[in-house]
Design an enzyme around this catalytic site. Structure first.
Site, PDB file in Angstrom:
ATOM      1  N   LYS B  89       0.516  -1.220  -0.023  1.00 45.02           N
ATOM      2  CA  LYS B  89       0.103   0.115   0.173  1.00 45.02           C
ATOM      3  C   LYS B  89       0.746   1.525  -0.316  1.00 45.02           C
ATOM      4  O   LYS B  89       0.048   2.346  -0.453  1.00 45.02           O
ATOM      5  CB  LYS B  89      -1.251  -0.043   1.279  1.00 45.02           C
ATOM      6  N   GLU B 111      -9.510   5.368   2.707  1.00 46.15           N
ATOM      7  CA  GLU B 111     -10.722   4.950   3.019  1.00 46.15           C
ATOM      8  C   GLU B 111      -9.871   3.223   4.158  1.00 46.15           C
ATOM      9  O   GLU B 111      -9.273   3.723   3.345  1.00 46.15           O
ATOM     10  CB  GLU B 111     -12.035   4.022   2.261  1.00 46.15           C
ATOM     11  N   SER B 378       2.022  -9.748  -1.101  1.00 44.87           N
ATOM     12  CA  SER B 378       1.717  -7.841  -0.798  1.00 44.87           C
ATOM     13  C   SER B 378       1.279  -7.499   0.405  1.00 44.87           C
ATOM     14  O   SER B 378       1.921  -6.683   1.177  1.00 44.87           O
ATOM     15  CB  SER B 378      -0.163  -8.309  -1.862  1.00 44.87           C
TER      16      SER B 378
END
Lengths: 273, 400
Positions: B89, B111, B378
């Site tokens: 991210k 969010e 990830s």
């Protein structure tokens, strides 16, 4: 010209401001809405916006979010809202406009929706999350069935885009009075007057103002520069607070009458033209 | 092939910009600013510097020997779990927060589902001196309590969202409402390749670093590009970041793994591609979980990051044209894979990433022995440890 345009033109002619209440269909159930709408018309509503409940109303504040939740819990669907309009149509001669979100209309199918809405007697649609760039084919489908796609304009809209929206909307242009989601506000953001003036600079289209409008004083002030006023959350708050469906209808009608009274005397938008 | 959106952000029939009018101008401005700023030498070199010295890039491409011998092909893991804040991210968020700063915005909202995007945003805002507010579903604040605390520690204000399913979908609604209200001062930092145009393109571009590095690294290590790429898909940013630089390489199979939750037939899952229909949500047309009245029904997944009823529009497009394949793994399979990778490689994966491992365990044995597979790991699983401990304890007590 559709029923919506005719109605607003007649009011402008008379120098009278239009009052357009918004209610969420099926809040708390469809029987109540079916009793409510004729009462609002008797109390002076010039058109009625009927909210089609959606699970994810991202343009709405808490009041209409909760109204949508109550409506969905009572089993309200787009199909049942169209049945509601069909039932009301013989009894109500003011324009009825559906307001909702794109996914419900797309799920029914553009052409299917246009046909069903025409047969029910819907006069216009307002789709919160459907700007004209994306709405082209749905709007063409409903226009082909004599239903007005009403476009929204916001305080953040550029003048160039305002001119385009004014040109492409049908019935009226819905000017959002504030930068934000729906919901009653104590004070009126007077920046809206400037937005409406920018519309007037390029277009003759009727302009109605909504979002945050909660008092007769707000309605009166708006009628000094716009054709009409939309009141939603403040009305729904009164409906939700009422102890019974009958009391809700009475409270809503009384509130609508109080909002309409100053518009009759306003001189309306004709005064500035 | 080229997978590029048209000028209004459409990937075939998907994508676009389905937003309240208030946001149209802001999205136009973002699109313009992105095109003007993000490709300038000044921006690029500042972002590359941050990605390297702050986020720890390039992340390693690790040849997983136990996994390879167990599954019968050569399996590499792209170690996004080793990036700062513990997931991919950060790649997107550093880019977007830097863009926000160049645009003169002082307030950033986001969010978050699992909290990984929220933590990354809070981190970047702390780094760049931006005010940060994060929307997180109440259900997720409970199952990802560690990340909630991390965000607060980093100086972000976290709003708990208690409407609807109290997960990522509702957090996104609330973030959109905030943006509609505060659009003049606020930058909305979307966490995946979703939302209205230009976000799906912009987030993908910032995540492409995953695939670009992988290409360079695998050429160094193996002298050829991979046969198969695999990644989990919620909104789909880690998968898109890995896939996109390989789209023109016809021989590369791409497999996205969605959350099958309790099974696709159960109605409790997050498989928007596997079991969704075309529709409009959160500013985009994509595939989504919607009933025959057009109401969105809540997704379900053991992993908060995949617990979302739609998917990025470019994934919907790649699925439609058959360029990428999309499968799913259940909660149980993901939980097994979580334990499996921990034991096999000494790497505790995020429950999201465990979905990709779960599918690899079923799929890789069917490949030829000389196949070369890259799985995007990830994120890391620390945030999931408390939940997994409970679930494993529940499993043990069921057995007794």
């Amino acid at each position: 010209m559709g029923r919506l345009g005719e109605r607003l033109a007649a009011l402008r002619e008379r120098g009278e401001g239009a009052l357009i209440p918004f209610v969420t269909a099926g809040d708390p159930d469809l029987e109540t809405t079916e009793a409510l709408i004729p009462a609002l018309v008797d109390a002076g509503a010039d058109a009625v916006e009927i909210g089609v409940p959606f699970s994810d109303p991202l343009g709405d504040g808490p009041t209409i979010q909760r109204a949508s939740e109550r409506a969905l819990r009572s089993g309200t669907s787009l199909r049942r809202v169209l049945e509601l309009v069909k039932n009301l149509r013989p009894r109500v001669d003011v324009p009825l406009v559906l307001m909702g979100y794109a996914n419900c209309l797309y799920t029914m199918g553009e052409e299917n929706f246009a046909i069903a809405a025409q047969s029910a007697g819907v006069d216009g649609i307002i789709v919160v999350d459907l700007p004209p760039e994306e709405g082209e084919s749905l709007f063409a489908a409903v226009r082909g069935r004599d239903i007005d796609p009403v476009l929204l304009a916001a305080p953040t809209t550029t003048s160039e885009r305002l001119a385009r929206l004014a040109r492409e909307t049908r019935g009226f242009l819905y000017c959002v009075a504030l930068t934000g989601v729906t919901g009653a506000r104590g004070t009126l953001d007077l920046g809206i007057e400037e937005t409406v003036k920018r519309v007037r600079a390029s277009s003759d289209v009727p302009v109605c103002v909504g979002f945050g409008v909660s008092k007769p004083e707000h309605a009166a002030r708006i009628a000094e520069f716009a054709d009409g006023v939309v009141v939603g959350s403040a009305l729904i708050d009164r409906i939700a607070a009422a102890p019974s469906p009958t009391a809700a209808v009475d409270a809503a009608a009384e509130f609508v009458a109080s909002l309409k009274a100053p518009l009759r005397a306003s001189g309306g938008a004709a005064a500035i033209r | 092939m080229k997978s590029e959106a048209d000028s209004r952000g459409h990937f075939g029939e998907y994508g676009g910009r389905f937003v309240p009018e208030t946001l149209t101008t802001a999205l136009d401005q973002l699109e313009e600013a992105y095109a003007r700023i993000a490709f300038s030498d000044e921006f690029r070199s500042e972002l590359d510097g941050l990605l390297h010295s702050y986020a720890g890039r390039p992340t390693p491409l690790y040849c997983a020997r136990s996994l390879s011998s167990d599954l019968g092909a050569t399996v590499y893991l792209k170690r996004e779990d080793l990036a700062h804040t513990g997931a991919h991210k950060i790649n997107n968020v550093l880019g977007q927060c830097l863009l926000a700063r160049y645009m003169g915005k002082t307030r950033v909202i986001a969010e978050t589902g699992a909290g990984q995007h929220g933590v990354a945003t809070a981190t970047s805002c702390a780094l760049m001196g931006l005010q940060c507010e994060v929307y997180m579903g109440e259900h997720d604040t409970q199952r990802q309590a560690l990340n909630l605390f991390r965000m607060e520690l980093l100086g972000a204000r976290v709003h708990t969202v208690s409407s609807g399913s109290r997960t990522l979908k509702d957090a996104t609604n609330e973030a959109m409402r905030d943006w509609v209200t505060n659009v003049r001062t606020t930058y909305y930092c979307i966490g995946s390749v979703m939302g209205p145009h230009p976000y799906p393109t912009l987030v993908r571009d910032f995540q492409r670093v995953i695939g670009l590095e992988t290409r360079r690294q695998i050429l160094d290590l193996e002298g050829r590009i991979p046969d198969v790429l695999m990644a989990c898909v919620g909104g789909g940013s880690n998968a898109m970041g890995l896939f996109h630089p390989f789209l023109d390489d016809d021989g590369v199979r791409m497999i996205g793994v969605e959350a099958a939750g309790e099974g696709l037939d159960s109605g409790r899952h997050g498989a928007a591609i596997g079991a969704g229909v075309p529709g409009v949500l959160h500013g985009m047309r994509s595939l989504l979980l919607s009933d025959d009245d057009g109401q969105i029904f809540p997704a379900h997944s053991i992993s908060a990051g995949l617990d979302y009823p739609s998917v990025g529009p470019e994934h919907a497009y790649l699925a439609g044209i058959g360029r990428a394949e999309y499968v799913s793994a259940t909660d149980e399979e993901a939980l097994d894979a979580f334990v499996y990778l921990s034991r096999a490689e000494g790497i505790i994966p995020a429950l999201e990433s465990a979905h990709a491992i779960a599918h690899a365990r079923k799929f890789v044995p069917s490949l030829p022995k000389d196949a070369l597979v890259v799985i995007n790991l990830s994120g890391r699983g620390d945030k999931d440890a408390p939940l997994v401990r409970e679930l494993l304890a529940a499993r043990r007590s069921e057995k007794h």
